[in-house]
Design a protein around this motif. Structure first.
Motif, PDB file in Angstrom:
ATOM      1  N   PRO A 208       0.917  -1.314   0.067  1.00  0.00           N
ATOM      2  CA  PRO A 208       0.024   0.200   0.059  1.00  0.00           C
ATOM      3  C   PRO A 208       0.858   1.291  -0.018  1.00  0.00           C
ATOM      4  N   GLU A 209       0.126   2.437  -0.003  1.00  0.00           N
ATOM      5  CA  GLU A 209       0.820   3.714   0.005  1.00  0.00           C
ATOM      6  C   GLU A 209       0.364   4.234   1.386  1.00  0.00           C
TER       7      GLU A 209
ATOM      8  N   ASN B  79       0.631   7.824   3.665  1.00  0.00           N
ATOM      9  CA  ASN B  79       1.551   9.142   3.879  1.00  0.00           C
ATOM     10  C   ASN B  79       2.490   9.184   2.692  1.00  0.00           C
ATOM     11  N   TYR B  80       2.175   9.130   1.453  1.00  0.00           N
ATOM     12  CA  TYR B  80       3.411   9.382   0.498  1.00  0.00           C
ATOM     13  C   TYR B  80       4.563   8.425   0.362  1.00  0.00           C
ATOM     14  N   SER B  81       4.319   7.228   1.035  1.00  0.00           N
ATOM     15  CA  SER B  81       5.594   6.343   1.159  1.00  0.00           C
ATOM     16  C   SER B  81       4.863   5.093   1.353  1.00  0.00           C
ATOM     17  N   PHE B  82       6.131   3.992   1.477  1.00  0.00           N
ATOM     18  CA  PHE B  82       5.524   2.544   1.734  1.00  0.00           C
ATOM     19  C   PHE B  82       5.435   2.335   3.429  1.00  0.00           C
ATOM     20  N   ASN B  83       4.919   1.503   3.773  1.00  0.00           N
ATOM     21  CA  ASN B  83       4.636   1.047   5.008  1.00  0.00           C
ATOM     22  C   ASN B  83       5.824   0.355   5.816  1.00  0.00           C
ATOM     23  N   ALA B  84       5.851   0.793   7.157  1.00  0.00           N
ATOM     24  CA  ALA B  84       6.922   0.443   8.149  1.00  0.00           C
ATOM     25  C   ALA B  84       7.103  -1.337   8.194  1.00  0.00           C
TER      26      ALA B  84
ATOM     27  N   GLY C 277      -3.609   2.053  -3.728  1.00  0.00           N
ATOM     28  CA  GLY C 277      -4.079   3.025  -3.038  1.00  0.00           C
ATOM     29  C   GLY C 277      -5.234   3.685  -3.378  1.00  0.00           C
ATOM     30  N   GLY C 278      -5.188   5.160  -3.316  1.00  0.00           N
ATOM     31  CA  GLY C 278      -6.215   5.883  -4.017  1.00  0.00           C
ATOM     32  C   GLY C 278      -5.824   6.335  -5.443  1.00  0.00           C
ATOM     33  N   VAL C 279      -6.207   7.469  -5.654  1.00  0.00           N
ATOM     34  CA  VAL C 279      -5.849   8.059  -6.957  1.00  0.00           C
ATOM     35  C   VAL C 279      -4.480   7.882  -7.302  1.00  0.00           C
TER      36      VAL C 279
ATOM     37  N   ALA D 249      -2.545   5.407  -6.873  1.00  0.00           N
ATOM     38  CA  ALA D 249      -2.367   3.857  -6.950  1.00  0.00           C
ATOM     39  C   ALA D 249      -1.190   3.573  -6.547  1.00  0.00           C
ATOM     40  N   GLY D 250      -0.449   4.139  -5.310  1.00  0.00           N
ATOM     41  CA  GLY D 250       0.667   3.697  -4.618  1.00  0.00           C
ATOM     42  C   GLY D 250       2.022   4.115  -5.407  1.00  0.00           C
ATOM     43  N   LEU D 251       2.005   4.813  -6.353  1.00  0.00           N
ATOM     44  CA  LEU D 251       3.157   4.994  -7.072  1.00  0.00           C
ATOM     45  C   LEU D 251       4.391   5.660  -6.311  1.00  0.00           C
ATOM     46  N   ARG D 252       3.810   6.769  -5.645  1.00  0.00           N
ATOM     47  CA  ARG D 252       4.854   7.395  -4.886  1.00  0.00           C
ATOM     48  C   ARG D 252       5.520   6.520  -3.858  1.00  0.00           C
ATOM     49  N   ALA D 253       4.771   5.410  -3.045  1.00  0.00           N
ATOM     50  CA  ALA D 253       5.465   4.513  -2.349  1.00  0.00           C
ATOM     51  C   ALA D 253       6.308   3.568  -3.175  1.00  0.00           C
ATOM     52  N   THR D 254       5.861   3.331  -4.419  1.00  0.00           N
ATOM     53  CA  THR D 254       6.833   2.309  -5.314  1.00  0.00           C
ATOM     54  C   THR D 254       8.296   3.160  -5.620  1.00  0.00           C
ATOM     55  N   GLN D 255       7.954   4.595  -5.867  1.00  0.00           N
ATOM     56  CA  GLN D 255       9.140   5.299  -6.118  1.00  0.00           C
ATOM     57  C   GLN D 255      10.220   5.299  -4.845  1.00  0.00           C
ATOM     58  N   ALA D 256       9.741   5.321  -3.769  1.00  0.00           N
ATOM     59  CA  ALA D 256      10.624   5.288  -2.319  1.00  0.00           C
ATOM     60  C   ALA D 256      11.092   3.684  -2.200  1.00  0.00           C
ATOM     61  N   LEU D 257      10.198   2.921  -2.584  1.00  0.00           N
ATOM     62  CA  LEU D 257      10.912   1.550  -2.281  1.00  0.00           C
ATOM     63  C   LEU D 257      12.014   1.361  -3.556  1.00  0.00           C
ATOM     64  N   LYS D 258      11.790   1.895  -4.494  1.00  0.00           N
ATOM     65  CA  LYS D 258      13.171   1.440  -5.588  1.00  0.00           C
ATOM     66  C   LYS D 258      14.325   1.803  -5.066  1.00  0.00           C
TER      67      LYS D 258
END
Length: 189
Positions: A83-84, A86-91, A115-117, A119-128
């Motif tokens: 999921p996303e 708060n603009y990132s991935f979960n702890a 996620g919402g609109v 789609a969790g893409l910000r979390a994926t970017q942080a995960l990369k």
């Protein structure tokens, strides 16, 4: 046959990640070149990092860490379903990744984000950024799922639309292609 591990990144009760990961694992198995295993980090009960030694040393003292290490070590490629928050991935996902080091190296990885609109893409970017530090190789192909709640049916199953469903094949094919290229690196270590 190479092993693709589909890792459920959320441990929250009532999470949507488990039905999404279950769907993706089934769909990935239908696309061919991998044996597919669903790995739920909730099953490992990993507390916040409780190992006295740095993970790169692989001197694990806790049984949960040894079990997690053995599970991840046998994988050849990974898909994180996450999921996303708060603009990132979960702890919980970050903690699970950080428990290990060499087990992840020289293996391809993709992401199923929801996620919402966004789609969790910000979390994926942080995960990369995290996975490349551990020498995993993220692929371009991924499965972003916007407004994920609309795809959960009355029984709690994930039922994707054609666009989401159509993104599985390219992910699996690219993971297989990169696994073929990276597997000699893993054999030399």
């Amino acid at each position: 046959m190479a092993l693709l591990q589909v890792i459920v990144g959320s441990t929250r009760p009532g999470r949507i990640g488990l039905p999404v990961a279950t769907w993706f694992a089934r769909a990935a198995a239908e696309h061919g070149p991998f044996e597919v295993e669903l790995v739920d980090i909730a099953d490992f009960n990993l507390p916040l990092m409780d190992e006295p030694n740095h993970p790169r040393l692989r001197q694990y003292t806790q049984e949960h860490t040894k079990r997690w290490s053995e599970t991840i070590d046998r994988g050849d490629a990974y898909v994180f379903v996450h999921p996303e928050y708060n603009y990132s991935f979960n702890a919980a996902l970050k903690n699970a990744i950080d428990y290990l080091h060499a087990e992840w190296a020289d293996k391809p990885v993709s992401f199923v984000s929801y996620g919402g609109v966004s789609a969790g893409l910000r979390a994926t970017q942080a995960l990369k950024q995290v996975v490349t530090t551990l020498r995993m190789v993220p692929i371009f192909e991924q499965v972003p799922i916007p407004l994920v709640g609309q795809f959960i049916d009355e029984e709690g199953e994930f039922v994707p639309n054609e666009i989401v469903a159509g993104s599985v094949g390219p992910v699996v094919r690219e993971l297989a292609r990169l696994n073929d290229a990276l597997s000699p690196l893993r054999k030399r270590q």
